[in-house]
Write an enzyme that holds these catalytic residues in place. Structure first.
Site, mmCIF file in Angstrom:
data_model
loop_
_atom_site.group_PDB
_atom_site.id
_atom_site.type_symbol
_atom_site.label_atom_id
_atom_site.label_comp_id
_atom_site.label_asym_id
_atom_site.label_seq_id
_atom_site.Cartn_x
_atom_site.Cartn_y
_atom_site.Cartn_z
ATOM 1 C CD GLU A 190 -3.954 3.383 -4.951
ATOM 2 O OE1 GLU A 190 -3.970 4.611 -4.961
ATOM 3 O OE2 GLU A 190 -3.311 2.716 -4.095
ATOM 4 C CG HIS A 210 -2.989 -0.810 -2.811
ATOM 5 N ND1 HIS A 210 -3.229 0.515 -2.511
ATOM 6 C CD2 HIS A 210 -3.182 -1.506 -1.657
ATOM 7 C CE1 HIS A 210 -3.564 0.609 -1.228
ATOM 8 N NE2 HIS A 210 -3.542 -0.603 -0.696
ATOM 9 C CB SER A 212 -0.918 0.002 1.230
ATOM 10 O OG SER A 212 -0.157 -0.178 2.410
ATOM 11 C CG ASN A 232 -2.927 3.871 1.863
ATOM 12 O OD1 ASN A 232 -3.994 4.030 2.440
ATOM 13 N ND2 ASN A 232 -2.465 2.670 1.571
#
Length: 293
Positions: A154, A142, A121, A192
């Site tokens: 992602e 991800h 991540s 993130n």
């Protein structure tokens, strides 16, 4: 043209690995799941079955689909069992040293054309790819947590990732019924990069005494229409994972605004990692979660 992915290997049978196994098997892909801890592997398979049962009870899938999905998953003891896989996804803990050691040990067991992916991540895809013998066939995939529920995935290309690898990964994600967003290979990518600093700031707000756990989470649920308060979400993600991502941001971007809150560090040092240890910003040992501050 990329390869068609029919068999997927998954390294790690925790929350993310079992979730990825769940959606892959439900999409009709053959899944081989491995974990260095036999008990966690057993629990991971049980988690997949339990979550599929929950989908049946809600009418989201049929009992026949559940049975078919379970039959598509097998537990394997060794990386050598990943030989037939078209794609192997690493879903181990968010620690670069551990991930690099996994890839170094994994690659000799794979066919030359097999793709390798990481579910990291936050960590550089380019650096992780360099620990393999196939950086051109390496990519970041991800998934969001919980995998069976969240629609977004992602995709992150490393500097060496070739177009056929990207196209195969994109087709794979779409076969799972997920929506692709593409990020450049910068620390923490898109989700993130935005989400974890918000959580970190919420922890600073608690640390500085601006509000209690309950007041902060209530404010963001009702004032910003978030489905979950940031401190509750941190517990769900895992405070160790939150800290790891903030450290990647802080070290990778060299900006003080990404400095992990000392209170987050203290909770992790205490082993209060959130829901998985039954203590974090909430205490989960009773019938209902209770704020710890």
């Amino acid at each position: 043209m990329g390869i068609e992915i029919k068999t997927v290997g998954i390294i790690g049978a925790g929350q993310m690995g079992s979730g990825i196994a769940h959606v892959c098997s439900l999409a009709g892909l053959d899944v081989r799941m491995n974990d260095r801890d036999p008990e966690r592997l057993k629990n991971g398979l049980a988690t997949v079955n339990g979550n599929l049962q929950r989908q049946v009870s809600k009418g989201a899938i049929t009992e026949s689909q559940r049975r078919d999905a379970i039959e598509h998953i097998i537990a394997v003891d060794s990386f050598d069992d990943f030989g037939p896989c078209d794609l192997v996804i690493e879903a181990a803990t968010e620690d670069e040293t551990i991930k690099r050691s996994i890839f170094s040990a994994l690659c000799p067991s794979l066919r030359p054309e097999t793709m390798v992916a990481t579910n990291t991540s936050s960590i550089s895809i380019t650096r992780l790819a360099a620990s393999t013998d196939r950086p051109e066939r390496f990519i970041g995939i991800h998934f969001m947590n919980p995998v069976p529920v969240m629609q977004l995935v992602e995709l992150i290309r490393g500097i060496a990732t070739e177009d056929p690898t990207y196209e195969s990964a994109k087709a794979f994600v779409r076969r799972l019924g997920k929506i692709v967003t593409v990020s450049e290979d910068f620390p923490a990518f898109i989700v993130n990069r935005i989400l974890l600093p918000m959580i970190n700031e919420a922890i600073y707000t608690l640390y500085e005494g601006v509000g209690s756990v309950d007041s902060i989470d209530t404010a963001m649920r009702l004032g910003a229409n978030h489905p979950m308060g940031p401190l509750q979400l941190a517990d769900f993600i895992g405070l160790d994972t939150c800290l790891s991502i903030m450290q990647v941001l802080y070290e990778g971007l060299a900006d003080s605004k990404y400095r992990p809150c000392p209170l987050l560090v203290k909770y992790v040092e205490a082993g209060w990692l959130g829901r998985k240890t039954k203590r974090g910003f909430y205490d989960y040992r009773g019938a209902e979660p209770v704020p710890t501050r």
